[in-house]
Scaffold this motif. Structure first.
Motif, PDB file in Angstrom:
ATOM      1  N   ALA A   1       0.985  -1.355  -0.103  1.00 41.94           N
ATOM      2  CA  ALA A   1       0.084  -0.012   0.047  1.00 41.94           C
ATOM      3  C   ALA A   1       0.970   1.419  -0.022  1.00 41.94           C
ATOM      4  O   ALA A   1       0.651   2.260  -0.738  1.00 41.94           O
ATOM      5  CB  ALA A   1      -0.800   0.006   1.306  1.00 41.94           C
ATOM      6  N   GLU A   2       2.032   1.353   0.848  1.00 46.09           N
ATOM      7  CA  GLU A   2       2.715   2.339   1.025  1.00 46.09           C
ATOM      8  C   GLU A   2       3.505   2.840  -0.214  1.00 46.09           C
ATOM      9  O   GLU A   2       3.776   3.754  -0.861  1.00 46.09           O
ATOM     10  CB  GLU A   2       3.901   2.185   1.956  1.00 46.09           C
ATOM     11  CG  GLU A   2       3.964   3.320   2.925  1.00 46.09           C
ATOM     12  CD  GLU A   2       4.895   2.799   4.055  1.00 46.09           C
ATOM     13  OE1 GLU A   2       6.245   3.189   4.221  1.00 46.09           O
ATOM     14  OE2 GLU A   2       4.371   2.006   5.122  1.00 46.09           O
TER      15      GLU A   2
ATOM     16  N   TYR B   1      -3.751   3.771  -6.871  1.00 40.40           N
ATOM     17  CA  TYR B   1      -4.798   3.134  -6.358  1.00 40.40           C
ATOM     18  C   TYR B   1      -4.554   1.550  -6.113  1.00 40.40           C
ATOM     19  O   TYR B   1      -3.901   0.939  -6.569  1.00 40.40           O
ATOM     20  CB  TYR B   1      -6.048   3.323  -7.416  1.00 40.40           C
ATOM     21  CG  TYR B   1      -6.534   4.646  -7.681  1.00 40.40           C
ATOM     22  CD1 TYR B   1      -7.319   5.145  -6.685  1.00 40.40           C
ATOM     23  CD2 TYR B   1      -5.943   5.429  -8.491  1.00 40.40           C
ATOM     24  CE1 TYR B   1      -7.860   6.539  -6.573  1.00 40.40           C
ATOM     25  CE2 TYR B   1      -6.559   6.838  -8.750  1.00 40.40           C
ATOM     26  CZ  TYR B   1      -7.401   7.062  -8.012  1.00 40.40           C
ATOM     27  OH  TYR B   1      -8.096   8.445  -7.879  1.00 40.40           O
ATOM     28  N   GLY B   2      -5.328   1.165  -5.069  1.00 39.21           N
ATOM     29  CA  GLY B   2      -5.373  -0.278  -4.846  1.00 39.21           C
ATOM     30  C   GLY B   2      -6.109  -0.946  -5.388  1.00 39.21           C
ATOM     31  O   GLY B   2      -7.184  -0.630  -6.337  1.00 39.21           O
TER      32      GLY B   2
ATOM     33  N   ARG C   1      -3.547   2.004 -11.871  1.00 47.22           N
ATOM     34  CA  ARG C   1      -2.545   1.420 -10.876  1.00 47.22           C
ATOM     35  C   ARG C   1      -1.473   2.073 -10.359  1.00 47.22           C
ATOM     36  O   ARG C   1      -1.022   2.641  -9.295  1.00 47.22           O
ATOM     37  CB  ARG C   1      -2.109  -0.183 -11.071  1.00 47.22           C
ATOM     38  CG  ARG C   1      -3.029  -1.102 -11.004  1.00 47.22           C
ATOM     39  CD  ARG C   1      -2.487  -2.540 -11.533  1.00 47.22           C
ATOM     40  NE  ARG C   1      -3.488  -3.371 -11.929  1.00 47.22           N
ATOM     41  CZ  ARG C   1      -4.187  -4.185 -11.041  1.00 47.22           C
ATOM     42  NH1 ARG C   1      -3.860  -3.988  -9.589  1.00 47.22           N
ATOM     43  NH2 ARG C   1      -5.107  -5.027 -11.198  1.00 47.22           N
TER      44      ARG C   1
ATOM     45  N   ARG D   1       2.585   1.846  -3.381  1.00 46.29           N
ATOM     46  CA  ARG D   1       1.521   2.411  -4.296  1.00 46.29           C
ATOM     47  C   ARG D   1       1.405   3.913  -4.241  1.00 46.29           C
ATOM     48  O   ARG D   1       1.590   4.594  -5.260  1.00 46.29           O
ATOM     49  CB  ARG D   1       0.236   1.590  -4.208  1.00 46.29           C
ATOM     50  CG  ARG D   1      -0.194   0.349  -4.869  1.00 46.29           C
ATOM     51  CD  ARG D   1      -1.404  -0.035  -5.097  1.00 46.29           C
ATOM     52  NE  ARG D   1      -2.246   0.375  -3.817  1.00 46.29           N
ATOM     53  CZ  ARG D   1      -2.412  -0.594  -3.108  1.00 46.29           C
ATOM     54  NH1 ARG D   1      -2.063  -2.173  -3.208  1.00 46.29           N
ATOM     55  NH2 ARG D   1      -3.069  -0.585  -1.782  1.00 46.29           N
ATOM     56  N   LYS D   2       1.355   4.397  -2.857  1.00 48.07           N
ATOM     57  CA  LYS D   2       1.259   5.573  -2.688  1.00 48.07           C
ATOM     58  C   LYS D   2       2.417   6.489  -3.313  1.00 48.07           C
ATOM     59  O   LYS D   2       2.403   7.772  -3.753  1.00 48.07           O
ATOM     60  CB  LYS D   2       0.818   6.057  -1.202  1.00 48.07           C
ATOM     61  CG  LYS D   2      -0.543   5.553  -0.587  1.00 48.07           C
ATOM     62  CD  LYS D   2      -1.302   6.751  -0.622  1.00 48.07           C
ATOM     63  CE  LYS D   2      -2.988   6.239  -0.795  1.00 48.07           C
ATOM     64  NZ  LYS D   2      -3.480   5.261   0.001  1.00 48.07           N
TER      65      LYS D   2
END
Lengths: 292, 336
Positions: free
Chosen positions: A80-81, B243-244, B239, A83-84
């Motif tokens: 998640a990190e 975004y997840g 992506r 991706r951000k």
């Protein structure tokens, strides 16, 4: 000098067979630099960009290496990190503008979504920014285009929108994955100029994936040559075109058609060169196997 | 006004379709063996009695003549009188239609929810055992027909673990304050949730039996188109924006992947309505389908005709709604 994007010993392999598609590739792109990434189809040049952006297909995985974006190794971050981090600091200019926009969403939302959802901007601010960027990539009547759907716009227009969208969040790094290959020849030059101009204005670090050495000579300062997932040359554009160090690079350069005499200059890469570079690939592979 | 033109064109086709349906049904039920009059008279009736009754219901005239008389009546809102129930067909059919509509819509909602959840979970967990499990469940749900599901559910939730009502639409001794036949809708509107619970308890099993095969089809097709959509460039580009997986599936892939499923739902929903005939019978649910079976058993020609026309109308209405929704969801059609 330490680059903004630093790739160290990156190997990417097929999940089921373990065959490597990238063979311990190292690569550094300095902040603000434009680096070309060239090679034949299947050499793995797009794969590098995908590995950086975290969009590798499910059938492949990173088996070793580091990908430093600024001062963090992306491969050590939780998903998640990561991706951000990528979303906030990097962006992609995709290959085919006809398939890279969601057909059921308006343009405006597709340009502003990252600003609002990932970076937490106010919607009004994001929209103002999108309008500004669309104007910057010479889109007539940006307000109307914001309300349009992709199918209402031409391929060239869509690629401009994708460029605007990539620059909207002022990312430090942009990866352009053959951004002109899918376009008309007449539009290609305009788009190329636009990307170069946007890069210069925003000072973005740019990794330019292409198979076209002509494009490299126009927009890049340095380049890396890949063959079968192996980095065979890593040099400046000036040096490359003056005296390529690797025989494969030289053959590649010689194979580029010249406009003065297109037929005479069509030179396939000779078998001797291919054999030599294949031997290098095999040696790298044996060395890697032995090390494990 | 594209929308208005579409609707008008559709209405014209509907009229032709209904006429065709009316002719076929009218002729077929008169040609097949079985005499409605014989069903009404005691065995010792005389030939004169039979003739008198035939004349009363108009069966002494030729089929084209009968059709004209009946057709003229229909155009004036008179669908004739039921032979077995001795009441106007229109009233009977309209009285039962809401029960079947509530059941079908409930089944559709269940099918969409079950199928949707299966498809989304399968996509989220693609390549894992969860997806394999969903594929197996889909296969099972699809290969067992609705009436067999009905029997299985009766054994399961009616006999082994009796948690749901197995018979009827509502518990008979309850006082119903309703003014329409849309019991479920009205019970909610009147805030009589005790009645809603009772109605739902009766409706649950027949609705689920109708829903399961459709849910499996929806689940499988939607998962397939989601899978294809997930590989498209715009999904990949999203992506890279940070975004997840959940956002990518729900906001980017789903709105595009759902279009083929929507067309399928339209077609399959008409099959589901057809399925109510047997399933309602199985659960003694007082709907149109159950009435249709009685009408056929009693050779109640006017009633059969009325029910078939209403079913035909229902089918065309469903198709119209599907087309409209499709256009609303797909911008390429909307601006064409």
């Amino acid at each position: 000098m330490s680059g903004y994007l630093r790739i160290r010993n990156l190997s990417v392999a097929l999940r089921d067979s373990g065959a490597r598609l990238l063979r311990s590739v190292s690569l550094e792109v300095a902040a603000g630099e434009v680096r070309g990434l060239v090679g034949e189809s299947g050499a793995g040049k797009s794969m590098i960009g995908k590995a950086v952006l975290g969009i590798l297909p499910r059938s492949v995985e990173v088996v070793e290496g580091e990908i430093w974006l600024g001062d963090v190794d992306l491969l050590r971050l939780p998903p998640a990190e990561r991706r951000k981090r990528v979303g906030a600091n990097a962006a992609l200019i995709p290959q085919d503008p006809l398939t890279a926009l969601n057909p059921s969403r308006r343009i405006g939302g597709q340009v502003t979504d990252r600003l609002v959802d990932i970076l937490g901007w106010k919607r009004a601010k994001a929209e103002a920014r999108a309008l500004e960027l669309l104007a910057e990539v010479h889109i007539p009547d940006p307000a109307r285009v914001m309300r349009s759907y992709p199918h209402e716009l031409s391929g060239g227009m869509r690629q401009r929108i994708l460029i605007a969208s990539a620059f909207a969040a002022e990312p430090r790094l942009i990866i352009a994955d053959e951004p002109t290959t899918a376009l008309d020849v007449t539009v290609q030059k305009q788009i190329l100029r636009l990307i170069a101009a946007m890069q210069a204005r925003h000072g973005t670090t740019l990794l330019f994936v292409t198979h076209d050495l002509g494009v490299v000579s126009k927009v890049c300062q340095s380049l890396s040559v890949l063959y079968a997932g192996l980095m065979v040359e890593d040099t400046t554009v000036a040096d490359f075109f003056r005296a390529p160090a690797h025989p494969y690079s030289a053959a590649l350069l010689a194979a580029t058609p010249k406009y003065t005499d297109p037929w005479a200059s069509l030179m396939p890469v000779s078998e001797a060169v291919i054999d030599a570079v294949r031997a290098e690939v095999d040696a790298a592979e044996t060395e890697w196997r032995d090390a494990r | 006004m594209l929308l208005l033109r579409t609707i008008l064109a559709r209405l014209a086709t509907t009229a032709v379709t209904l006429f065709g349906v009316a002719v076929i049904v009218f002729v077929v039920i008169r040609v097949v063996p079985g005499n409605p009059i014989a069903m009404m008279l005691p065995p010792n009736a005389t030939a004169a009695d039979i003739d008198r009754l035939r004349a009363l219901y108009g069966f002494d005239k030729s089929i084209p003549q009968q059709f004209l008389i009946w057709g003229w009546g229909v155009l004036h809102g008179d669908f004739g009188t039921s032979i077995s129930l001795r009441q106007p067909v229109l009233g009977l059919v309209l009285g039962r239609l809401p029960a079947t509509l509530e059941l079908s819509v409930m089944a559709l909602v269940m099918a969409v929810l079950l199928g949707g959840v299966a498809a989304l979970t399968g996509t989220r967990k693609r390549g894992t055992r969860v997806e394999a499990g969903i594929d197996v469940a889909n296969g099972v749900a699809m290969s067992v027909p609705d009436f067999l599901w009905g029997l299985l559910l009766i054994i399961l939730f009616g006999v082994l673990v009796p948690v749901f009502q197995i018979s009827g639409r509502v518990t008979p001794d309850l006082k119903l304050p309703f003014t329409t036949q849309f019991y479920l809708v009205e019970s909610v509107l009147r805030l009589r949730f005790d009645l809603t619970a009772d109605l739902l308890s009766h409706m649950f099993m027949p609705a689920l039996a109708l829903a399961l095969p459709l849910a499996a089809i929806i689940g499988q097709l939607l998962k397939q188109s989601l899978k294809e959509t997930m590989h498209l460039d715009y999904v990949t580009l999203t992506r890279t924006k940070g975004y997840g997986e959940n956002h990518v599936i729900l906001r980017e892939a789903l709105p595009n992947a759902i279009l083929p499923t929507l067309t399928l739902i339209g077609v399959q929903f008409t099959f589901l309505i057809g399925g109510t005939v047997i399933v309602e019978r199985l659960f003694s649910y007082e709907g149109l389908g159950n009435m249709a079976i009685d009408a056929v058993i009693n050779r109640d020609l006017p009633l059969i005709q009325g029910i078939v026309i209403v079913f035909a109308l229902l089918f065309t209405a469903v198709n119209l709604v599907v087309d409209m929704t499709y256009a609303a969801l797909n911008p390429r059609l909307r601006h064409a």
